[in-house]
Design a protein around this motif. Structure first.
Motif, PDB file in Angstrom:
ATOM      1  N   SER A 226     -16.888-106.965  -2.652  1.00  8.28           N
ATOM      2  CA  SER A 226     -15.781-107.927  -2.706  1.00  8.28           C
ATOM      3  C   SER A 226     -15.583-108.367  -4.145  1.00  8.28           C
ATOM      4  O   SER A 226     -16.486-108.253  -4.985  1.00  8.28           O
ATOM      5  CB  SER A 226     -16.074-109.143  -1.821  1.00  8.28           C
ATOM      6  N   ARG A 227     -14.387-108.871  -4.429  1.00  6.91           N
ATOM      7  CA  ARG A 227     -14.109-109.380  -5.763  1.00  6.91           C
ATOM      8  C   ARG A 227     -15.002-110.563  -6.093  1.00  6.91           C
ATOM      9  O   ARG A 227     -15.453-110.723  -7.232  1.00  6.91           O
ATOM     10  CB  ARG A 227     -12.631-109.797  -5.855  1.00  6.91           C
ATOM     11  N   GLU A 228     -15.247-111.391  -5.081  1.00  4.95           N
ATOM     12  CA  GLU A 228     -16.092-112.572  -5.286  1.00  4.95           C
ATOM     13  C   GLU A 228     -17.515-112.161  -5.681  1.00  4.95           C
ATOM     14  O   GLU A 228     -18.100-112.729  -6.614  1.00  4.95           O
ATOM     15  CB  GLU A 228     -16.131-113.422  -4.020  1.00  4.95           C
ATOM     16  N   ALA A 229     -18.047-111.170  -4.954  1.00  5.30           N
ATOM     17  CA  ALA A 229     -19.394-110.697  -5.268  1.00  5.30           C
ATOM     18  C   ALA A 229     -19.450-110.067  -6.654  1.00  5.30           C
ATOM     19  O   ALA A 229     -20.425-110.250  -7.406  1.00  5.30           O
ATOM     20  CB  ALA A 229     -19.845-109.704  -4.210  1.00  5.30           C
ATOM     21  N   THR A 230     -18.394-109.340  -7.020  1.00  8.01           N
ATOM     22  CA  THR A 230     -18.339-108.696  -8.330  1.00  8.01           C
ATOM     23  C   THR A 230     -18.295-109.733  -9.441  1.00  8.01           C
ATOM     24  O   THR A 230     -19.033-109.634 -10.437  1.00  8.01           O
ATOM     25  CB  THR A 230     -17.109-107.777  -8.417  1.00  8.01           C
ATOM     26  N   ASP A 231     -17.443-110.755  -9.273  1.00 13.22           N
ATOM     27  CA  ASP A 231     -17.338-111.804 -10.290  1.00 13.22           C
ATOM     28  C   ASP A 231     -18.635-112.593 -10.411  1.00 13.22           C
ATOM     29  O   ASP A 231     -19.065-112.942 -11.524  1.00 13.22           O
ATOM     30  CB  ASP A 231     -16.188-112.743  -9.949  1.00 13.22           C
ATOM     31  N   ALA A 232     -19.264-112.866  -9.282  1.00 14.63           N
ATOM     32  CA  ALA A 232     -20.532-113.608  -9.299  1.00 14.63           C
ATOM     33  C   ALA A 232     -21.620-112.807 -10.015  1.00 14.63           C
ATOM     34  O   ALA A 232     -22.415-113.362 -10.789  1.00 14.63           O
ATOM     35  CB  ALA A 232     -20.964-113.934  -7.871  1.00 14.63           C
ATOM     36  N   PHE A 233     -21.647-111.507  -9.776  1.00 19.11           N
ATOM     37  CA  PHE A 233     -22.627-110.635 -10.441  1.00 19.11           C
ATOM     38  C   PHE A 233     -22.414-110.641 -11.953  1.00 19.11           C
ATOM     39  O   PHE A 233     -23.371-110.748 -12.735  1.00 19.11           O
ATOM     40  CB  PHE A 233     -22.518-109.217  -9.895  1.00 19.11           C
ATOM     41  N   LYS A 234     -21.156-110.520 -12.380  1.00 18.72           N
ATOM     42  CA  LYS A 234     -20.857-110.512 -13.814  1.00 18.72           C
ATOM     43  C   LYS A 234     -21.261-111.828 -14.465  1.00 18.72           C
ATOM     44  O   LYS A 234     -21.837-111.845 -15.568  1.00 18.72           O
ATOM     45  CB  LYS A 234     -19.371-110.242 -14.041  1.00 18.72           C
ATOM     46  N   ASP A 235     -20.980-112.943 -13.797  1.00 16.34           N
ATOM     47  CA  ASP A 235     -21.338-114.262 -14.342  1.00 16.34           C
ATOM     48  C   ASP A 235     -22.847-114.418 -14.430  1.00 16.34           C
ATOM     49  O   ASP A 235     -23.381-114.945 -15.419  1.00 16.34           O
ATOM     50  CB  ASP A 235     -20.741-115.360 -13.470  1.00 16.34           C
ATOM     51  N   GLU A 236     -23.542-113.960 -13.407  1.00 17.35           N
ATOM     52  CA  GLU A 236     -25.004-114.116 -13.357  1.00 17.35           C
ATOM     53  C   GLU A 236     -25.691-113.373 -14.497  1.00 17.35           C
ATOM     54  O   GLU A 236     -26.662-113.877 -15.095  1.00 17.35           O
ATOM     55  CB  GLU A 236     -25.540-113.608 -12.021  1.00 17.35           C
ATOM     56  N   HIS A 237     -25.188-112.172 -14.806  1.00  9.12           N
ATOM     57  CA  HIS A 237     -25.867-111.338 -15.805  1.00  9.12           C
ATOM     58  C   HIS A 237     -25.157-111.333 -17.161  1.00  9.12           C
ATOM     59  O   HIS A 237     -25.621-110.659 -18.091  1.00  9.12           O
ATOM     60  CB  HIS A 237     -25.993-109.905 -15.282  1.00  9.12           C
ATOM     61  N   GLY A 238     -24.055-112.085 -17.268  1.00 11.83           N
ATOM     62  CA  GLY A 238     -23.363-112.168 -18.545  1.00 11.83           C
ATOM     63  C   GLY A 238     -22.758-110.858 -18.996  1.00 11.83           C
ATOM     64  O   GLY A 238     -22.791-110.534 -20.190  1.00 11.83           O
ATOM     65  N   VAL A 239     -22.206-110.110 -18.069  1.00 13.98           N
ATOM     66  CA  VAL A 239     -21.584-108.826 -18.399  1.00 13.98           C
ATOM     67  C   VAL A 239     -20.104-108.878 -18.008  1.00 13.98           C
ATOM     68  O   VAL A 239     -19.695-109.679 -17.171  1.00 13.98           O
ATOM     69  CB  VAL A 239     -22.284-107.652 -17.684  1.00 13.98           C
TER      70      VAL A 239
END
Length: 250
Positions: free
Chosen positions: A45-58
């Motif tokens: 999901s877009r939400e999961a993708t955005d959360a992953f990027k925020d968590e790892h700073g990518v």
């Protein structure tokens, strides 16, 4: 570098219902081809993708970890594995090589079908004619982009811009006429004219003025250097025009 660490990895990639990240699939293939055992984590999901990027700073996915160490995305993984990374801005003759190789294969195949042997004089004509048709197609699919590049070095187009538009259609017409064997005088006249102007233009731009330009011969957006290959294209047209006239009228 990767041979010094356990061949285990973790791949996190985006796989939405309406879009699967191609770079994630390419990263997965790299890991598989190199014999890695890896966890394939899907962001669905877009939400999961955005959360992953925020968590790892990518900013992008996929992301790869090898033996617990984050390597990065697809290109970073290629570097880690000691592989070359494609540079879209790098100069290359690959498009021209591919085009002429395909034109040769087509000409030899037609000669084989028509005469029972691929190696005939007619195959040489078909090769040049097919190459001209393919080159014209690449120009015509983005004629405005071709014109922008072409006027940078063609002498006649710089003096009279509409010639750039005429050139692409003229090359197509000459190629088709050569393939058909009809109106040889017209096809040869066209090839002699555009090939002659093109050869002089390349010689002046590259060998006299020493300018470093990209060639518009394979259409817009290519990174083919203007030089020997561009000159060869025009010289082949000149040579084939003379050859066809000699065969027909000698």
């Amino acid at each position: 570098m990767d041979a010094q660490l356990p061949r285990t990895a973790r791949l996190v990639r985006m796989a939405l219902p309406d879009h699967v990240c191609p770079w994630g699939l390419r990263a997965r293939h790299l890991l598989q081809s190199k014999g890695y055992e890896f966890e394939d984590v899907l962001l669905t999901s877009r939400e999961a993708t955005d959360a992953f990027k925020d968590e790892h700073g990518v900013k992008t996915t996929p992301q790869v970890w090898i033996a617990g160490q984050r390597v990065g995305g697809h290109d970073d993984l290629r570097r880690w594995l000691g592989l070359k990374v494609h540079d879209p801005k790098a100069l290359t003759y690959r498009p021209v090589i591919a085009l002429f190789a395909m034109a040769a294969a087509i000409a030899l195949a037609i000669s084989m079908a028509a005469f029972g042997t691929p190696f005939t004089g007619q195959a040489a004509i078909w090769f040049i004619a097919t190459a001209m048709c393919l080159l014209a197609f690449l120009k015509l699919k983005d004629i405005e982009g071709f014109v922008t590049g072409f006027v940078g070095y063609d002498l006649l187009a710089r003096a009279w811009l509409p010639y750039a538009y005429v050139y692409a259609w003229a090359e197509a017409a000459a190629g088709v006429l050569m393939l058909s064997g009809q109106l040889v005088w017209l096809a040869s006249a066209i090839a002699l004219f555009i090939g002659g102007v093109g050869a002089v233009s390349v010689i002046k731009s590259v060998y006299i003025d020493k300018r470093e330009l990209t060639c518009a011969c394979v259409g817009a957006g290519s990174n083919v250097p203007l030089g020997f290959v561009s000159l060869l294209e025009n010289l082949m047209m000149l040579g084939m025009a003379v050859f066809m006239l000699m065969m027909r009228y000698a």
